[in-house]
Motif scaffolding. Structure first.
Motif, PDB file in Angstrom:
ATOM      1  N   CYS A  76       0.803  -1.203   0.062  1.00 51.35           N
ATOM      2  CA  CYS A  76      -0.061   0.137  -0.023  1.00 51.35           C
ATOM      3  C   CYS A  76       0.840   1.224  -0.233  1.00 51.35           C
ATOM      4  O   CYS A  76       0.780   2.216  -0.654  1.00 51.35           O
ATOM      5  CB  CYS A  76      -1.001  -0.068   1.065  1.00 51.35           C
ATOM      6  SG  CYS A  76      -1.956   1.383   1.273  1.00 51.35           S
ATOM      7  N   SER A  77       1.843   1.315   0.694  1.00 52.11           N
ATOM      8  CA  SER A  77       3.039   2.529   0.801  1.00 52.11           C
ATOM      9  C   SER A  77       3.896   2.708  -0.321  1.00 52.11           C
ATOM     10  O   SER A  77       4.657   3.429  -0.120  1.00 52.11           O
ATOM     11  CB  SER A  77       3.425   2.437   2.189  1.00 52.11           C
ATOM     12  OG  SER A  77       4.316   1.365   2.259  1.00 52.11           O
ATOM     13  N   GLU A  78       3.853   1.668  -1.193  1.00 48.89           N
ATOM     14  CA  GLU A  78       4.622   1.927  -2.263  1.00 48.89           C
ATOM     15  C   GLU A  78       4.802   2.972  -3.245  1.00 48.89           C
ATOM     16  O   GLU A  78       5.707   3.359  -4.129  1.00 48.89           O
ATOM     17  CB  GLU A  78       5.156   0.493  -3.054  1.00 48.89           C
ATOM     18  CG  GLU A  78       3.831   0.264  -3.801  1.00 48.89           C
ATOM     19  CD  GLU A  78       3.977  -1.184  -4.306  1.00 48.89           C
ATOM     20  OE1 GLU A  78       3.219  -1.478  -5.254  1.00 48.89           O
ATOM     21  OE2 GLU A  78       4.910  -1.994  -3.943  1.00 48.89           O
ATOM     22  N   GLU A  79       3.808   3.863  -2.995  1.00 44.34           N
ATOM     23  CA  GLU A  79       3.549   4.992  -4.067  1.00 44.34           C
ATOM     24  C   GLU A  79       2.874   6.048  -3.415  1.00 44.34           C
ATOM     25  O   GLU A  79       1.997   5.946  -2.338  1.00 44.34           O
ATOM     26  CB  GLU A  79       2.509   4.620  -5.193  1.00 44.34           C
ATOM     27  CG  GLU A  79       2.257   5.639  -6.340  1.00 44.34           C
ATOM     28  CD  GLU A  79       1.300   5.210  -7.485  1.00 44.34           C
ATOM     29  OE1 GLU A  79       1.771   5.469  -8.437  1.00 44.34           O
ATOM     30  OE2 GLU A  79       0.467   4.556  -7.217  1.00 44.34           O
ATOM     31  N   LEU A  80       3.407   7.101  -3.717  1.00 45.06           N
ATOM     32  CA  LEU A  80       2.990   8.478  -3.012  1.00 45.06           C
ATOM     33  C   LEU A  80       2.441   9.324  -4.053  1.00 45.06           C
ATOM     34  O   LEU A  80       2.880   9.717  -5.187  1.00 45.06           O
ATOM     35  CB  LEU A  80       4.131   9.229  -2.551  1.00 45.06           C
ATOM     36  CG  LEU A  80       3.904  10.774  -1.846  1.00 45.06           C
ATOM     37  CD1 LEU A  80       3.083  10.741  -0.450  1.00 45.06           C
ATOM     38  CD2 LEU A  80       5.290  11.429  -1.538  1.00 45.06           C
ATOM     39  N   LEU A  81       0.984  10.093  -3.685  1.00 47.99           N
ATOM     40  CA  LEU A  81       0.509  11.040  -4.521  1.00 47.99           C
ATOM     41  C   LEU A  81       0.297  12.247  -3.913  1.00 47.99           C
ATOM     42  O   LEU A  81      -0.252  12.456  -2.851  1.00 47.99           O
ATOM     43  CB  LEU A  81      -1.083  10.264  -4.694  1.00 47.99           C
ATOM     44  CG  LEU A  81      -0.982   8.954  -5.679  1.00 47.99           C
ATOM     45  CD1 LEU A  81      -2.303   8.522  -5.763  1.00 47.99           C
ATOM     46  CD2 LEU A  81      -0.106   8.901  -6.684  1.00 47.99           C
ATOM     47  N   PHE A  82       0.546  13.475  -4.702  1.00 51.38           N
ATOM     48  CA  PHE A  82      -0.015  14.748  -4.379  1.00 51.38           C
ATOM     49  C   PHE A  82      -0.683  15.088  -5.416  1.00 51.38           C
ATOM     50  O   PHE A  82      -0.081  16.065  -6.391  1.00 51.38           O
ATOM     51  CB  PHE A  82       1.571  15.393  -4.269  1.00 51.38           C
ATOM     52  CG  PHE A  82       2.183  15.555  -2.771  1.00 51.38           C
ATOM     53  CD1 PHE A  82       1.560  16.786  -2.024  1.00 51.38           C
ATOM     54  CD2 PHE A  82       3.086  14.816  -2.205  1.00 51.38           C
ATOM     55  CE1 PHE A  82       2.098  16.874  -0.678  1.00 51.38           C
ATOM     56  CE2 PHE A  82       3.745  15.145  -1.086  1.00 51.38           C
ATOM     57  CZ  PHE A  82       3.060  16.144  -0.329  1.00 51.38           C
ATOM     58  N   GLY A 114      -0.824   5.078  -2.974  1.00 49.80           N
ATOM     59  CA  GLY A 114      -1.486   5.017  -4.179  1.00 49.80           C
ATOM     60  C   GLY A 114      -2.964   4.404  -4.165  1.00 49.80           C
ATOM     61  O   GLY A 114      -3.465   4.674  -4.955  1.00 49.80           O
ATOM     62  N   MET A 115      -3.081   3.719  -3.089  1.00 51.38           N
ATOM     63  CA  MET A 115      -4.643   3.204  -2.928  1.00 51.38           C
ATOM     64  C   MET A 115      -5.517   4.151  -1.857  1.00 51.38           C
ATOM     65  O   MET A 115      -6.628   3.959  -1.806  1.00 51.38           O
ATOM     66  CB  MET A 115      -4.319   1.978  -1.783  1.00 51.38           C
ATOM     67  CG  MET A 115      -3.881   0.817  -2.856  1.00 51.38           C
ATOM     68  SD  MET A 115      -3.558  -0.610  -1.801  1.00 51.38           S
ATOM     69  CE  MET A 115      -2.235  -1.696  -2.431  1.00 51.38           C
TER      70      MET A 115
END
Length: 125
Positions: A76-82, A114-115
């Motif tokens: 779940c934490s492998e992607e960051l979105l702003f 990402g989720m």
């Protein structure tokens, strides 16, 4: 409905209420960015089951450098979105990823995994 079914149902409702409170209404730890000698506002954020700190306060019009250290392998934490800054970054496990941005207007801007399950906020003053 017998007594055991009532107890199980009430326990389930209580746990659901706790989960909703924890993820959406519990108190969040806010941290103000520290300005370096070059005027860049810096904050270190640890990613492990959430963002710590999950609320970051910065000043408008000054460059911001967020250092995300991902201390887990949870997918779940492998992607960051702003989304408000059109930033999408991969966060490799057990590594630090720098995110640089320049907030031009005051407000509160969300960042998520990402989720969308892990949530944080960037508060621009």
């Amino acid at each position: 409905m017998d007594f055991i079914e009532i107890i199980v149902t009430l326990s389930g409702l209580g746990l659901a209420a706790f989960v909703i409170w924890y993820f959406f209404f519990s108190a969040r730890r806010m941290v103000s960015a520290v300005s370096s000698s070059g005027g860049v506002q810096q904050v270190s954020i640890t990613v492990k089951g959430g963002y710590s700190p999950d609320v970051v306060e910065v000043e408008r019009g000054k460059p911001v450098q967020l250092s995300f250290y991902r201390d887990e392998e949870n997918s779940c934490s492998e992607e960051l979105l702003f989304p408000d800054f059109s930033i999408r970054r991969a966060l490799p496990a057990f590594q630090t990823t720098l995110v640089e941005l320049l907030p031009q207007q005051a407000g509160t801007f969300a960042f998520t995994c990402g989720m969308g399950m892990l949530r944080g906020r960037l508060v621009v003053r």
